[in-house]
Write a protein that holds these residues in place. Sequence first.
Motif, PDB file in Angstrom:
ATOM      1  N   ASP A   1     -47.297 -32.705 110.016  1.00 58.97           N
ATOM      2  CA  ASP A   1     -47.847 -32.308 111.313  1.00 58.97           C
ATOM      3  C   ASP A   1     -47.514 -30.841 111.572  1.00 58.97           C
ATOM      4  O   ASP A   1     -46.335 -30.479 111.722  1.00 58.97           O
ATOM      5  CB  ASP A   1     -47.250 -33.185 112.418  1.00 58.97           C
ATOM      6  N   PRO A   2     -48.512 -29.974 111.656  1.00 60.70           N
ATOM      7  CA  PRO A   2     -48.200 -28.540 111.871  1.00 60.70           C
ATOM      8  C   PRO A   2     -47.679 -28.234 113.266  1.00 60.70           C
ATOM      9  O   PRO A   2     -47.080 -27.173 113.483  1.00 60.70           O
ATOM     10  CB  PRO A   2     -49.542 -27.859 111.598  1.00 60.70           C
ATOM     11  N   GLN A   3     -47.901 -29.101 114.222  1.00 57.09           N
ATOM     12  CA  GLN A   3     -47.465 -28.856 115.589  1.00 57.09           C
ATOM     13  C   GLN A   3     -46.045 -29.332 115.866  1.00 57.09           C
ATOM     14  O   GLN A   3     -45.561 -29.215 116.992  1.00 57.09           O
ATOM     15  CB  GLN A   3     -48.422 -29.544 116.571  1.00 57.09           C
ATOM     16  N   ALA A   4     -45.384 -29.878 114.866  1.00 60.95           N
ATOM     17  CA  ALA A   4     -44.013 -30.365 115.057  1.00 60.95           C
ATOM     18  C   ALA A   4     -43.072 -29.186 115.246  1.00 60.95           C
ATOM     19  O   ALA A   4     -43.237 -28.140 114.602  1.00 60.95           O
ATOM     20  CB  ALA A   4     -43.575 -31.195 113.865  1.00 60.95           C
ATOM     21  N   PRO A   5     -42.106 -29.283 116.163  1.00 55.83           N
ATOM     22  CA  PRO A   5     -41.150 -28.181 116.373  1.00 55.83           C
ATOM     23  C   PRO A   5     -40.348 -27.894 115.106  1.00 55.83           C
ATOM     24  O   PRO A   5     -40.218 -28.731 114.208  1.00 55.83           O
ATOM     25  CB  PRO A   5     -40.247 -28.693 117.496  1.00 55.83           C
TER      26      PRO A   5
ATOM     27  N   GLU B   1     -37.163 -27.543 114.844  1.00 53.40           N
ATOM     28  CA  GLU B   1     -35.971 -28.378 114.732  1.00 53.40           C
ATOM     29  C   GLU B   1     -36.290 -29.731 114.092  1.00 53.40           C
ATOM     30  O   GLU B   1     -35.557 -30.232 113.245  1.00 53.40           O
ATOM     31  CB  GLU B   1     -35.342 -28.596 116.109  1.00 53.40           C
ATOM     32  N   LEU B   2     -37.433 -30.319 114.505  1.00 55.11           N
ATOM     33  CA  LEU B   2     -37.816 -31.599 113.925  1.00 55.11           C
ATOM     34  C   LEU B   2     -38.207 -31.448 112.454  1.00 55.11           C
ATOM     35  O   LEU B   2     -37.965 -32.342 111.638  1.00 55.11           O
ATOM     36  CB  LEU B   2     -38.976 -32.212 114.715  1.00 55.11           C
ATOM     37  N   GLN B   3     -38.838 -30.282 112.142  1.00 59.51           N
ATOM     38  CA  GLN B   3     -39.168 -30.040 110.742  1.00 59.51           C
ATOM     39  C   GLN B   3     -37.904 -29.984 109.882  1.00 59.51           C
ATOM     40  O   GLN B   3     -37.843 -30.588 108.813  1.00 59.51           O
ATOM     41  CB  GLN B   3     -39.951 -28.712 110.622  1.00 59.51           C
ATOM     42  N   GLN B   4     -36.882 -29.271 110.375  1.00 63.02           N
ATOM     43  CA  GLN B   4     -35.636 -29.188 109.614  1.00 63.02           C
ATOM     44  C   GLN B   4     -34.939 -30.550 109.515  1.00 63.02           C
ATOM     45  O   GLN B   4     -34.423 -30.929 108.467  1.00 63.02           O
ATOM     46  CB  GLN B   4     -34.699 -28.160 110.272  1.00 63.02           C
ATOM     47  N   LEU B   5     -34.950 -31.295 110.621  1.00 69.51           N
ATOM     48  CA  LEU B   5     -34.354 -32.624 110.614  1.00 69.51           C
ATOM     49  C   LEU B   5     -35.109 -33.546 109.667  1.00 69.51           C
ATOM     50  O   LEU B   5     -34.507 -34.339 108.925  1.00 69.51           O
ATOM     51  CB  LEU B   5     -34.358 -33.202 112.032  1.00 69.51           C
ATOM     52  N   GLY B   6     -36.439 -33.447 109.660  1.00 73.03           N
ATOM     53  CA  GLY B   6     -37.228 -34.273 108.761  1.00 73.03           C
ATOM     54  C   GLY B   6     -36.936 -33.970 107.290  1.00 73.03           C
ATOM     55  O   GLY B   6     -36.836 -34.887 106.461  1.00 73.03           O
ATOM     56  N   LYS B   7     -36.783 -32.674 106.966  1.00 68.61           N
ATOM     57  CA  LYS B   7     -36.457 -32.312 105.582  1.00 68.61           C
ATOM     58  C   LYS B   7     -35.083 -32.848 105.180  1.00 68.61           C
ATOM     59  O   LYS B   7     -34.889 -33.323 104.050  1.00 68.61           O
ATOM     60  CB  LYS B   7     -36.516 -30.796 105.422  1.00 68.61           C
ATOM     61  N   THR B   8     -34.135 -32.768 106.111  1.00 66.61           N
ATOM     62  CA  THR B   8     -32.792 -33.294 105.810  1.00 66.61           C
ATOM     63  C   THR B   8     -32.827 -34.800 105.596  1.00 66.61           C
ATOM     64  O   THR B   8     -32.227 -35.328 104.645  1.00 66.61           O
ATOM     65  CB  THR B   8     -31.836 -32.947 106.954  1.00 66.61           C
ATOM     66  N   LEU B   9     -33.564 -35.493 106.497  1.00 69.79           N
ATOM     67  CA  LEU B   9     -33.671 -36.939 106.331  1.00 69.79           C
ATOM     68  C   LEU B   9     -34.430 -37.313 105.064  1.00 69.79           C
ATOM     69  O   LEU B   9     -34.105 -38.308 104.395  1.00 69.79           O
ATOM     70  CB  LEU B   9     -34.352 -37.551 107.554  1.00 69.79           C
ATOM     71  N   LEU B  10     -35.445 -36.515 104.711  1.00 72.37           N
ATOM     72  CA  LEU B  10     -36.199 -36.794 103.494  1.00 72.37           C
ATOM     73  C   LEU B  10     -35.325 -36.613 102.260  1.00 72.37           C
ATOM     74  O   LEU B  10     -35.388 -37.417 101.317  1.00 72.37           O
ATOM     75  CB  LEU B  10     -37.418 -35.878 103.419  1.00 72.37           C
ATOM     76  N   ALA B  11     -34.477 -35.583 102.275  1.00 70.63           N
ATOM     77  CA  ALA B  11     -33.562 -35.380 101.150  1.00 70.63           C
ATOM     78  C   ALA B  11     -32.547 -36.524 101.062  1.00 70.63           C
ATOM     79  O   ALA B  11     -32.219 -37.007  99.966  1.00 70.63           O
ATOM     80  CB  ALA B  11     -32.847 -34.046 101.289  1.00 70.63           C
ATOM     81  N   THR B  12     -32.054 -36.959 102.239  1.00 72.18           N
ATOM     82  CA  THR B  12     -31.120 -38.087 102.252  1.00 72.18           C
ATOM     83  C   THR B  12     -31.790 -39.360 101.762  1.00 72.18           C
ATOM     84  O   THR B  12     -31.199 -40.153 100.996  1.00 72.18           O
ATOM     85  CB  THR B  12     -30.573 -38.298 103.666  1.00 72.18           C
ATOM     86  N   ASN B  13     -33.051 -39.565 102.181  1.00 73.45           N
ATOM     87  CA  ASN B  13     -33.776 -40.747 101.731  1.00 73.45           C
ATOM     88  C   ASN B  13     -34.022 -40.698 100.220  1.00 73.45           C
ATOM     89  O   ASN B  13     -33.904 -41.718  99.528  1.00 73.45           O
ATOM     90  CB  ASN B  13     -35.103 -40.842 102.480  1.00 73.45           C
ATOM     91  N   GLU B  14     -34.353 -39.529  99.717  1.00 68.98           N
ATOM     92  CA  GLU B  14     -34.564 -39.398  98.278  1.00 68.98           C
ATOM     93  C   GLU B  14     -33.273 -39.677  97.514  1.00 68.98           C
ATOM     94  O   GLU B  14     -33.284 -40.303  96.448  1.00 68.98           O
ATOM     95  CB  GLU B  14     -35.080 -37.998  97.961  1.00 68.98           C
TER      96      GLU B  14
END
Length: 413
Positions: free
Chosen positions: A223-227, A229-242
């Motif tokens: 989602d390009p409209q995501a803030p 902070e949420l983008q950074q949090l999403g990347k961190t969670l994605l790395a943790t999930n991986e």
Amino acid sequence: MPVPTVQPPATAPPKPTWEPKQQEPPYPWLRPTIRIRLTLLYGGMFLIAGILLLSIIYMLAAQALHVGSELPFKIVDGHVSSNVCNLLGEGTSPNSVNAAMNSCVNHQRQQALDTLLNRSLLALVGLSIIAFAFGYAMAGRVLSPLGRITRIARRVAGTDLSRRIELDGPDDEFKELADTFDDMLDRLERAFTAQQRFVGNASHELRTPLAINRTLLEVHLADPQAPAELQQLGKTLLATNERSEQLVEGLLLLARSDNQIIERKPVDLAEVASRALDQARGEAEAKGVEMRAELAPAVVQGNGVLLERIALNLVQNAVRYNVPDSGWVEVTTELLPGQALLVVSNTGPVVPAYEIDNLFEPFRRLRTERTGSDKGVGLGLSIARSVARAHGGRIIAEPREGGGLVMRVSLPV
């Protein structure tokens, strides 16, 4: 006023027994055990050998007595003559003649005894050869059930647990051993089947939520409209999930690879190592690590996917735990008499010899790092060792002079 009745104390129920009680035979001393059969066999052999030896000695003795009973002299025209004895001429005294005749008879008796002894020794040698040959044949026949049990046990250890001995014959110790072994194989097969079923269920139950989390995170990150902070949090969670997915895959592979490989096919270690190098080449170029290879054909019998995991884990570890911008990784394969070698060498930090064994333990790394490192989940070498053991091989780590490691994987051909 009614008198209260006293209830008896509750007794604990009997404990269940896992083994059904075996019924004793009515006449246990009539059971054809191995001891009784061997006693009858060897007792009968000794009896037969004794009868034969006694008969031969009797015939030889009869023949010797027949030869010895013949007179060694003859009386011709009133004179005593002999071709065997050295009798005196005419005019000798009767005592001299009697002494000469006695000496001649004793000589004849001694000759008969010598002949008996020589032939008895020859008969004993012949009977000994026959007895050893017959005993060897009978021992092989008696021990043939044990050989069958050993062959079935080897096949079970090398292939699968579905084979059974199913020994036929008398109810002796060998039959009891074979039945006990079959019961043990039944339990082991049920246990391994339950383990495989659990691994399959756990694989599905653990992968599904992680895959759902990864999909949701990727959708939110798209989602390009995501803030920010949420983008950074999403990347961190994605790395943790991986990382969790890698951990689950590693644990499931470790659980599966601890068993023997049932289906084996020809696999070339050179091809396996080449694929591993191709998969790790991008990471090596990003870290400035040079990749070298000297791959000779080395065909083994095994599972290609698991053997490729060995090579990939070793190469990835060699790349990640290396010297940046000036390090190198060298992979070689070689075919030796009776075994195939896969060697992965790399530069890197100095590894003390006393810490080599700790590298193969799950979640253990150099300097006691735990899973907080970004270099992996700490299962790579554990999986490599388990896969090597499942193929009947082994993996040895040696520290390089100047830093780094040399990993040697040897597999039977």
